[in-house]
Design a protein around this motif. Sequence first.
Motif, PDB file in Angstrom:
ATOM      1  N   ALA A 114      45.635  45.641  51.773  1.00  0.00           N
ATOM      2  CA  ALA A 114      47.065  45.931  51.951  1.00  0.00           C
ATOM      3  C   ALA A 114      47.904  45.335  50.830  1.00  0.00           C
ATOM      4  O   ALA A 114      49.009  45.821  50.558  1.00  0.00           O
ATOM      5  N   ALA A 115      47.385  44.286  50.183  1.00  0.00           N
ATOM      6  CA  ALA A 115      48.131  43.643  49.100  1.00  0.00           C
ATOM      7  C   ALA A 115      47.901  44.313  47.748  1.00  0.00           C
ATOM      8  O   ALA A 115      48.505  43.902  46.754  1.00  0.00           O
ATOM      9  N   THR A 116      47.035  45.327  47.702  1.00  0.00           N
ATOM     10  CA  THR A 116      46.773  46.026  46.449  1.00  0.00           C
ATOM     11  C   THR A 116      47.963  46.919  46.096  1.00  0.00           C
ATOM     12  O   THR A 116      48.382  47.737  46.916  1.00  0.00           O
ATOM     13  N   PRO A 117      48.517  46.794  44.898  1.00  0.00           N
ATOM     14  CA  PRO A 117      49.656  47.652  44.508  1.00  0.00           C
ATOM     15  C   PRO A 117      49.291  49.127  44.587  1.00  0.00           C
ATOM     16  O   PRO A 117      48.213  49.540  44.125  1.00  0.00           O
ATOM     17  N   ARG A 118      50.170  49.920  45.153  1.00  0.00           N
ATOM     18  CA  ARG A 118      49.910  51.346  45.304  1.00  0.00           C
ATOM     19  C   ARG A 118      49.743  52.029  43.955  1.00  0.00           C
ATOM     20  O   ARG A 118      49.010  52.999  43.815  1.00  0.00           O
ATOM     21  N   GLY A 119      50.395  51.486  42.939  1.00  0.00           N
ATOM     22  CA  GLY A 119      50.298  52.094  41.612  1.00  0.00           C
ATOM     23  C   GLY A 119      48.888  52.079  41.061  1.00  0.00           C
ATOM     24  O   GLY A 119      48.492  53.006  40.333  1.00  0.00           O
ATOM     25  N   GLN A 120      48.115  51.045  41.382  1.00  0.00           N
ATOM     26  CA  GLN A 120      46.731  50.984  40.918  1.00  0.00           C
ATOM     27  C   GLN A 120      45.902  52.110  41.517  1.00  0.00           C
ATOM     28  O   GLN A 120      45.079  52.728  40.830  1.00  0.00           O
ATOM     29  N   VAL A 121      46.129  52.381  42.786  1.00  0.00           N
ATOM     30  CA  VAL A 121      45.392  53.460  43.456  1.00  0.00           C
ATOM     31  C   VAL A 121      45.774  54.803  42.854  1.00  0.00           C
ATOM     32  O   VAL A 121      44.916  55.649  42.561  1.00  0.00           O
ATOM     33  N   GLU A 122      47.061  55.022  42.658  1.00  0.00           N
ATOM     34  CA  GLU A 122      47.515  56.290  42.103  1.00  0.00           C
ATOM     35  C   GLU A 122      47.017  56.483  40.675  1.00  0.00           C
ATOM     36  O   GLU A 122      46.651  57.601  40.280  1.00  0.00           O
ATOM     37  N   ALA A 123      46.964  55.393  39.910  1.00  0.00           N
ATOM     38  CA  ALA A 123      46.452  55.495  38.545  1.00  0.00           C
ATOM     39  C   ALA A 123      44.973  55.867  38.546  1.00  0.00           C
ATOM     40  O   ALA A 123      44.525  56.693  37.729  1.00  0.00           O
ATOM     41  N   ALA A 124      44.195  55.273  39.466  1.00  0.00           N
ATOM     42  CA  ALA A 124      42.768  55.596  39.551  1.00  0.00           C
ATOM     43  C   ALA A 124      42.558  57.051  39.951  1.00  0.00           C
ATOM     44  O   ALA A 124      41.705  57.744  39.383  1.00  0.00           O
ATOM     45  N   LEU A 125      43.330  57.529  40.911  1.00  0.00           N
ATOM     46  CA  LEU A 125      43.198  58.924  41.348  1.00  0.00           C
ATOM     47  C   LEU A 125      43.607  59.887  40.234  1.00  0.00           C
ATOM     48  O   LEU A 125      43.038  60.966  40.096  1.00  0.00           O
ATOM     49  N   SER A 126      44.597  59.483  39.428  1.00  0.00           N
ATOM     50  CA  SER A 126      45.033  60.349  38.324  1.00  0.00           C
ATOM     51  C   SER A 126      43.985  60.461  37.237  1.00  0.00           C
ATOM     52  O   SER A 126      44.008  61.391  36.428  1.00  0.00           O
ATOM     53  N   ALA A 132      36.454  57.334  47.206  1.00  0.00           N
ATOM     54  CA  ALA A 132      35.397  56.338  47.387  1.00  0.00           C
ATOM     55  C   ALA A 132      35.244  55.484  46.136  1.00  0.00           C
ATOM     56  O   ALA A 132      35.120  54.253  46.215  1.00  0.00           O
ATOM     57  N   GLN A 133      35.254  56.121  44.948  1.00  0.00           N
ATOM     58  CA  GLN A 133      35.152  55.367  43.697  1.00  0.00           C
ATOM     59  C   GLN A 133      36.359  54.451  43.506  1.00  0.00           C
ATOM     60  O   GLN A 133      36.222  53.319  43.039  1.00  0.00           O
ATOM     61  N   THR A 134      37.522  54.951  43.884  1.00  0.00           N
ATOM     62  CA  THR A 134      38.735  54.137  43.780  1.00  0.00           C
ATOM     63  C   THR A 134      38.634  52.905  44.665  1.00  0.00           C
ATOM     64  O   THR A 134      38.981  51.792  44.252  1.00  0.00           O
ATOM     65  N   PHE A 135      38.136  53.094  45.872  1.00  0.00           N
ATOM     66  CA  PHE A 135      38.008  51.962  46.796  1.00  0.00           C
ATOM     67  C   PHE A 135      37.023  50.931  46.262  1.00  0.00           C
ATOM     68  O   PHE A 135      37.305  49.730  46.257  1.00  0.00           O
ATOM     69  N   VAL A 136      35.860  51.388  45.789  1.00  0.00           N
ATOM     70  CA  VAL A 136      34.798  50.474  45.370  1.00  0.00           C
ATOM     71  C   VAL A 136      35.156  49.758  44.068  1.00  0.00           C
ATOM     72  O   VAL A 136      34.917  48.548  43.932  1.00  0.00           O
ATOM     73  N   HIS A 137      35.729  50.476  43.114  1.00  0.00           N
ATOM     74  CA  HIS A 137      35.916  49.918  41.779  1.00  0.00           C
ATOM     75  C   HIS A 137      37.319  49.388  41.514  1.00  0.00           C
ATOM     76  O   HIS A 137      37.485  48.520  40.651  1.00  0.00           O
ATOM     77  N   VAL A 138      38.312  49.885  42.233  1.00  0.00           N
ATOM     78  CA  VAL A 138      39.692  49.507  41.943  1.00  0.00           C
ATOM     79  C   VAL A 138      40.307  48.651  43.044  1.00  0.00           C
ATOM     80  O   VAL A 138      40.965  47.645  42.774  1.00  0.00           O
ATOM     81  N   PRO A 142      39.625  43.280  43.620  1.00  0.00           N
ATOM     82  CA  PRO A 142      40.771  42.359  43.718  1.00  0.00           C
ATOM     83  C   PRO A 142      41.083  41.952  45.151  1.00  0.00           C
ATOM     84  O   PRO A 142      41.565  40.841  45.394  1.00  0.00           O
ATOM     85  N   ALA A 143      40.808  42.839  46.114  1.00  0.00           N
ATOM     86  CA  ALA A 143      41.043  42.491  47.515  1.00  0.00           C
ATOM     87  C   ALA A 143      40.142  41.337  47.933  1.00  0.00           C
ATOM     88  O   ALA A 143      40.585  40.394  48.600  1.00  0.00           O
ATOM     89  N   LEU A 144      38.868  41.388  47.535  1.00  0.00           N
ATOM     90  CA  LEU A 144      37.944  40.303  47.873  1.00  0.00           C
ATOM     91  C   LEU A 144      38.333  39.005  47.179  1.00  0.00           C
ATOM     92  O   LEU A 144      38.189  37.922  47.753  1.00  0.00           O
ATOM     93  N   ARG A 145      38.836  39.111  45.941  1.00  0.00           N
ATOM     94  CA  ARG A 145      39.277  37.897  45.251  1.00  0.00           C
ATOM     95  C   ARG A 145      40.425  37.230  45.997  1.00  0.00           C
ATOM     96  O   ARG A 145      40.495  36.007  46.088  1.00  0.00           O
ATOM     97  N   ARG A 146      41.318  38.042  46.536  1.00  0.00           N
ATOM     98  CA  ARG A 146      42.469  37.473  47.255  1.00  0.00           C
ATOM     99  C   ARG A 146      42.049  36.768  48.540  1.00  0.00           C
ATOM    100  O   ARG A 146      42.639  35.753  48.920  1.00  0.00           O
ATOM    101  N   VAL A 147      41.066  37.311  49.222  1.00  0.00           N
ATOM    102  CA  VAL A 147      40.750  36.817  50.566  1.00  0.00           C
ATOM    103  C   VAL A 147      39.469  35.995  50.612  1.00  0.00           C
ATOM    104  O   VAL A 147      39.048  35.602  51.705  1.00  0.00           O
ATOM    105  N   TRP A 148      38.833  35.736  49.454  1.00  0.00           N
ATOM    106  CA  TRP A 148      37.545  35.042  49.482  1.00  0.00           C
ATOM    107  C   TRP A 148      37.602  33.685  50.187  1.00  0.00           C
ATOM    108  O   TRP A 148      36.695  33.364  50.967  1.00  0.00           O
TER     109      TRP A 148
END
Length: 222
Positions: A114-126, A132-138, A142-148
């Motif tokens: 939820a803390a991932t900027p929406r712009g990163q997702v949109e950039a990956a999709l563009s 699935a690739q966006t979730f795994v690689h983008v 960073p989500a795991l780094r935040r919550v580790w």
Amino acid sequence: MSVELDFLAVLADWPLLLRGAAWTLGLTAVSAVLGVALGIACAWARTEGAAPLRWAVGGYVELIRNTPFIVQLFFVFFGLPALGLRLTPEWSSVIAMVLNLGAYAAEIVRAGIAATPRGQVEAALSLALTRAQTFVHVVLPPALRRVWPAMVSQIIIVMLGSAVCGQIATEELSYTANLIQSRNFRAFEAFIVATLMYLAMAVAVRHLLDRLGRHLLFGGRR
């Protein structure tokens, strides 16, 4: 009234104590790998899945997070045989610990997503990446780094919670401590030793997971 402590009577059974500690660490290792994987899958389902899948996963998460671990353990060990599925105490413990960690890990990972900027997702999709690739690689790294740190704490909680697995005769540390005190009637000393061993294992596992996270998620920098 004087109290005479005899820790040597407990430490004389050090092979049993080490075996119990090994079982505790083994259960924790297997449960951590499978539970975190389950949590990531559930987090994806709750954020990207179809509505029926989100509802099913949400129900599982709420069920696990709002019931005691020992009830979940007893359901797996005593309840599933009624459906024709008989499991050993060890397998029952692993399944209960995985299900428990998976539910909490799902919410921890979802908070990071939820803390991932929406712009990163949109950039990956563009760039023609699939969702699935966006979730795994983008999204996920960073989500795991935040919550580790929170994930590590939850794994430690599950490790300490494994002490109740002795109630179904899983030969982890609390089971062996109880076995030793039943032989020499040194309950105070036996559980003091077990407490110190749990403390040492918790510190060691936290240190190991912190280093693992620093290496895998932070590239050796933190």
